[in-house]
Every structure is written in structure tokens, then in C-alpha cells.
Write a protein that holds these residues in place. Structure first.
Motif, PDB file in Angstrom:
ATOM      1  N   VAL A  70       0.777  -1.258   0.196  1.00 20.69           N
ATOM      2  CA  VAL A  70       0.127   0.023  -0.159  1.00 20.69           C
ATOM      3  C   VAL A  70       0.802   1.202  -0.103  1.00 20.69           C
ATOM      4  CG1 VAL A  70      -1.861   1.240   1.274  1.00 20.69           C
ATOM      5  CG2 VAL A  70      -1.561  -1.432   1.299  1.00 20.69           C
ATOM      6  N   MET A  71       0.571   2.096  -0.940  1.00 26.49           N
ATOM      7  CA  MET A  71       1.398   3.417  -0.905  1.00 26.49           C
ATOM      8  C   MET A  71       0.137   4.641  -0.759  1.00 26.49           C
ATOM      9  SD  MET A  71       3.176   5.144  -4.129  1.00 26.49           S
ATOM     10  CE  MET A  71       2.243   6.568  -4.236  1.00 26.49           C
ATOM     11  N   ASN A  72       0.656   5.446   0.130  1.00 25.27           N
ATOM     12  CA  ASN A  72      -0.357   6.760   0.065  1.00 25.27           C
ATOM     13  C   ASN A  72       0.430   7.739  -0.565  1.00 25.27           C
ATOM     14  OD1 ASN A  72      -2.720   5.817   2.165  1.00 25.27           O
ATOM     15  ND2 ASN A  72      -0.828   5.595   3.521  1.00 25.27           N
ATOM     16  N   MET A  73      -0.262   8.109  -1.441  1.00 25.93           N
ATOM     17  CA  MET A  73       0.391   9.308  -2.231  1.00 25.93           C
ATOM     18  C   MET A  73       0.247  10.786  -1.544  1.00 25.93           C
ATOM     19  SD  MET A  73      -0.035  10.931  -6.196  1.00 25.93           S
ATOM     20  CE  MET A  73      -1.160  12.179  -5.513  1.00 25.93           C
ATOM     21  N   SER A  74       1.144  11.504  -1.280  1.00 31.26           N
ATOM     22  CA  SER A  74       1.151  12.624  -0.188  1.00 31.26           C
ATOM     23  C   SER A  74       0.793  13.905  -1.272  1.00 31.26           C
ATOM     24  CB  SER A  74       2.239  12.915   0.420  1.00 31.26           C
ATOM     25  OG  SER A  74       2.325  14.029   1.185  1.00 31.26           O
ATOM     26  N   VAL A  75      -0.568  14.158  -1.450  1.00 30.67           N
ATOM     27  CA  VAL A  75      -0.902  15.236  -2.531  1.00 30.67           C
ATOM     28  C   VAL A  75       0.152  16.596  -2.068  1.00 30.67           C
ATOM     29  CG1 VAL A  75      -2.748  16.688  -3.355  1.00 30.67           C
ATOM     30  CG2 VAL A  75      -3.103  14.256  -3.072  1.00 30.67           C
ATOM     31  N   ALA A  76       0.030  16.833  -0.832  1.00 31.33           N
ATOM     32  CA  ALA A  76       0.673  18.162  -0.532  1.00 31.33           C
ATOM     33  C   ALA A  76       2.054  18.339  -1.115  1.00 31.33           C
ATOM     34  CB  ALA A  76       0.781  18.285   1.080  1.00 31.33           C
ATOM     35  N   GLN A  77       2.842  16.807  -0.969  1.00 33.45           N
ATOM     36  CA  GLN A  77       4.204  17.161  -1.560  1.00 33.45           C
ATOM     37  C   GLN A  77       4.399  16.571  -2.923  1.00 33.45           C
ATOM     38  OE1 GLN A  77       4.454  15.170   1.890  1.00 33.45           O
ATOM     39  NE2 GLN A  77       4.321  17.406   2.598  1.00 33.45           N
ATOM     40  N   SER A  78       3.302  16.396  -3.523  1.00 32.74           N
ATOM     41  CA  SER A  78       3.409  15.860  -5.148  1.00 32.74           C
ATOM     42  C   SER A  78       3.337  17.011  -6.014  1.00 32.74           C
ATOM     43  CB  SER A  78       1.940  15.135  -5.199  1.00 32.74           C
ATOM     44  OG  SER A  78       0.944  16.129  -5.560  1.00 32.74           O
ATOM     45  N   SER A  79       3.473  16.610  -7.291  1.00 32.76           N
ATOM     46  CA  SER A  79       3.558  17.685  -8.509  1.00 32.76           C
ATOM     47  C   SER A  79       2.213  18.155  -8.913  1.00 32.76           C
ATOM     48  CB  SER A  79       4.233  16.956  -9.590  1.00 32.76           C
ATOM     49  OG  SER A  79       5.596  16.869  -9.568  1.00 32.76           O
ATOM     50  N   VAL A  80       1.017  17.674  -8.235  1.00 36.33           N
ATOM     51  CA  VAL A  80      -0.262  18.513  -8.294  1.00 36.33           C
ATOM     52  C   VAL A  80      -0.077  19.995  -7.690  1.00 36.33           C
ATOM     53  CG1 VAL A  80      -2.543  18.219  -7.275  1.00 36.33           C
ATOM     54  CG2 VAL A  80      -1.492  16.298  -7.694  1.00 36.33           C
ATOM     55  N   LYS A  81       0.837  20.340  -6.830  1.00 33.02           N
ATOM     56  CA  LYS A  81       0.954  21.408  -6.302  1.00 33.02           C
ATOM     57  C   LYS A  81       1.704  22.232  -7.489  1.00 33.02           C
ATOM     58  CE  LYS A  81      -0.904  21.092  -2.407  1.00 33.02           C
ATOM     59  NZ  LYS A  81      -2.266  21.803  -2.122  1.00 33.02           N
ATOM     60  N   LYS A  82       2.465  21.677  -8.386  1.00 29.56           N
ATOM     61  CA  LYS A  82       2.914  22.434  -9.443  1.00 29.56           C
ATOM     62  C   LYS A  82       2.236  22.538 -10.695  1.00 29.56           C
ATOM     63  CE  LYS A  82       7.445  20.583  -8.211  1.00 29.56           C
ATOM     64  NZ  LYS A  82       8.267  19.243  -8.635  1.00 29.56           N
ATOM     65  N   GLY A  83       0.851  22.154 -10.619  1.00 32.05           N
ATOM     66  CA  GLY A  83      -0.106  22.468 -11.749  1.00 32.05           C
ATOM     67  C   GLY A  83      -0.474  21.385 -12.352  1.00 32.05           C
ATOM     68  N   GLU A  84       0.193  20.249 -12.004  1.00 32.45           N
ATOM     69  CA  GLU A  84      -0.360  18.689 -12.847  1.00 32.45           C
ATOM     70  C   GLU A  84      -1.661  18.335 -12.536  1.00 32.45           C
ATOM     71  OE1 GLU A  84       2.437  15.181 -13.502  1.00 32.45           O
ATOM     72  OE2 GLU A  84       1.625  14.619 -11.611  1.00 32.45           O
ATOM     73  N   THR A  85      -2.422  18.052 -13.800  1.00 33.37           N
ATOM     74  CA  THR A  85      -3.696  17.589 -13.546  1.00 33.37           C
ATOM     75  C   THR A  85      -4.108  16.501 -13.003  1.00 33.37           C
ATOM     76  OG1 THR A  85      -4.054  16.351 -15.756  1.00 33.37           O
ATOM     77  CG2 THR A  85      -4.217  19.039 -15.836  1.00 33.37           C
TER      78      THR A  85
END
Ligand code: CP
Length: 315
Positions: A70-85
Motif C-alpha cells: 500500500v502506498m499513500n500518495m502525499s498530495v501536499a508534496q506531489s507535483s499536483v502543487k506544480k499544476g499537474e492535472t
């Protein structure tokens, strides 16, 4: 089915099958079993684009108890914060070949959209105001265990119905299983078109609770109110907050439920929420692990069967 995106597409027999399997994961002390190899060799990724305590923790525990990586993707540290859809993020994770993707997103319909793009099984952990299927399933399991059946019950769902995916999934599920559903709340927090689901609508708690077997309370979801009228908490508690006096209008053995997170003194009296003679709120959390184990187990079986058939077709 390939995914679990909502209650809407499920047949009543599929709901019963899933709840029966979830029951097998619970022992006599209401503890979920800790080890199984149902998901051994499989990878589960949890992607939560909205806050969560119960859903994320129980999906993680459920996956681990079934032997998945199981992997929990950490949204706060992810490239979502750089604008990735969302779709680009999902395609990136898809390229790592997960077997199960658990997704919570603030936009209604986002999880369905994502499921069309990936090869793995997708489980909706709550999308906007749309659906929260595993919540409705864990509520159903809790009701069935407390009442001995999941049909011909009167269930009152109370509070901020308009912004609640929990209410929506629950009223669809309870309707499919032939229960009587009443929605109670201020007219400003009642969605248009609820009558099409065949439920009764009340704005008075005492009238709506009369003879109810199950009383389900909801939080004021201010994060989704988007400029709409937000009632004062004091006034709201006075009119719609569940306390012993209002609960007395329901059946003597009516159970009290709340999906969490709970705001004590806003939609529910704290003492009542903790009263183990009436409140099944902690049992709901326990059943959350069992239901998520069952949902992932069933989807993994389907995934293995599909992959087996595809492999056989290649030869
Ligand atoms: N009931 C529920 O979905 O809780 P969380 O937001 O903590 O996951």
C-alpha cells in the motif's frame, strides 16, 4: 464490476454479496481479521485530494490486512502543487502498474473520469457532492448488524443534505434495499429533485423522527457551501441538532449514526454521540475496515479473472 464508483450502478444482490463478505472479516468481538493473502502481490495506491481521517486510514489498514503493498500518495508534496492535472497524475501512477487506485477528489465526477483512463480497479473514496459508496456500504453493514435486517426500516437522514455525498449514496442504497427514507433539514440545505428518489422531506426534526429506526446525522459541510446561506451554529443546533429530547420522538430502540467528522454541539449533542446504548458511531468506523476489505477483495478477484481471460486469449 471493474470499479466501485458509486452505489447507483449496483444491483441489490451485489450489495448483499459485499456485505456478506464484509461480515466474514469481522470476528465475534467486532474486530476485523488481521491477515489474509487476498491481495498478496498486488499494489494499492491511495490518492486523497481532500482531507480524510477515517476513509484513508481504513483503506490503508484494509489493504495491509489483505496483504497488498500500500502506498499513500502525499498530495501536499506531489507535483499536483506544480499544476499537474488529476488525469496526468493518474496516468503517471498508472504507468507504475498499480492494481487498485483509491481516490478522493473535491470535484463531483472526477473519479469516474479518471477510471476511464487507467488499467486498474478504481474505488471512489468520495467525489464532491456525488457519491461516497464505501461510506454507504459501511453504514448499511452497521444497520444490518444492529437491526438484524436491511429492509423495511425507517431511516431519517438529517442536516446538510444538499452538500452531502454521504446522504446521496445512503439514500440510493437504502432505497434499493426497500427502506423508507426521510430527509430532515432546513429547506436551504435540501437539494432540488430529492422527491425523485422516493423519499419524504421534513424541515421539522420531531415530525421527521417520529417512529424512525435509524437516525443518521450529517455535518454542515461549509467547505462546499460556496457563498450559499450558512446558518448560525447556535440556531442550527437548536432546530436541527440531535439531543435526547428530539431523539425521544424516534423509536425507543432507534440507533444514532454519524459518518464523521462530527461537530459536537452543532449537529449532535456530545453526550448522546458517546452513549453506547444509542450511538453506533464507533461501530461505523470498525465496519469501515471490513467493508473496504470486502470491496477490494471482490474487485481484485474480478481483476485476476479478467487478466486470466486476457492471458488465455493471447495463447
Ligand atoms: N466519513 C468520512 O468520509 O470521514 P473522513 O472524511 O475522515 O474520511
Amino acid at each position: 464490476a471493474r470499479h466501485l464508483l458509486g452505489i447507483e450502478p449496483l444491483h441489490p444482490s451485489e450489495i448483499t454479496t459485499l456485505l456478506d463478505l464484509a461480515d466474514t472479516y469481522v470476528d465475534l468481538n467486532r474486530r476485523t481479521i488481521k491477515h489474509s493473502d487476498a491481495l498478496a502481490g498486488m499494489t494499492q495506491i491511495n490518492m486523497f485530494f481532500e482531507n480524510s481521517t477515517r476513509t484513508q486510514a481504513s483503506f490503508e489498514l484494509a489493504g495491509k490486512r489483505l496483504g497488498a503493498d500500500v502506498m499513500n500518495m502525499s498530495v501536499a508534496q506531489s507535483s499536483v502543487k506544480k499544476g499537474e492535472t488529476l488525469i496526468d497524475t493518474a496516468m503517471t501512477l498508472n504507468a507504475m502498474h498499480p492494481d487498485l487506485l483509491v481516490v478522493r477528489h473535491p470535484n463531483s465526477g472526477a473519479v469516474n473520469q479518471l477510471a476511464e483512463k487507467v488499467n486498474c480497479a478504481v474505488l471512489n473514496a468520495g467525489d464532491g457532492k456525488h457519491e461516497h459508496p464505501t461510506q454507504a456500504l459501511l453504514d448499511a453493514l452497521t444497520i444490518r448488524r444492529a437491526k438484524g435486517r436491511l429492509h423495511r426500516l425507517t431511516v431519517a437522514i438529517c442536516g446538510d443534505i444538499a452538500h452531502s455525498r454521504v446522504a446521496r449514496s445512503n439514500l440510493i442504497l437504502l432505497g434499493k434495499m426497500e427502506n423508507r427514507v426521510r430527509l430532515i433539514g432546513p429547506p436551504t440545505l435540501m437539494p432540488a429533485g430529492v422527491a425523485e428518489f422516493g423519499c419524504e422531506v421534513y424541515d421539522d426534526m420531531k415530525a421527521g423522527l417520529e417512529g424512525a429506526d435509524v437516525v443518521m446525522m450529517l455535518r454542515l459541510q461549509k467547505e462546499r457551501m460556496d457563498g450559499a446561506f450558512i446558518p448560525s451554529e447556535r440556531e442550527y443546533y437548536h432546530r436541527y441538532g440531535l439531543d435526547a429530547e428530539k431523539l425521544a420522538f424516534a423509536k425507543e430502540d432507534a440507533i444514532v449514526m454519524h459518518p464523521g467528522p462530527m461537530n459536537r454541539g452543532v449537529e449532535i449533542d456530545g453526550t448522546l454521540a458517546d452513549d453506547i446504548n444509542r450511538s453506533v458511531i464507533q461501530e461505523q468506523v470498525e465496519m469501515g475496515v471490513a467493508v473496504r476489505m470486502a470491496a477490494m477483495d471482490l474487485l481484485a478477484r474480478n481483476l485476476k479473472a479478467r487478466r486470466g481471460a486476457e492471458a488465455a486469449g493471447e495463447h
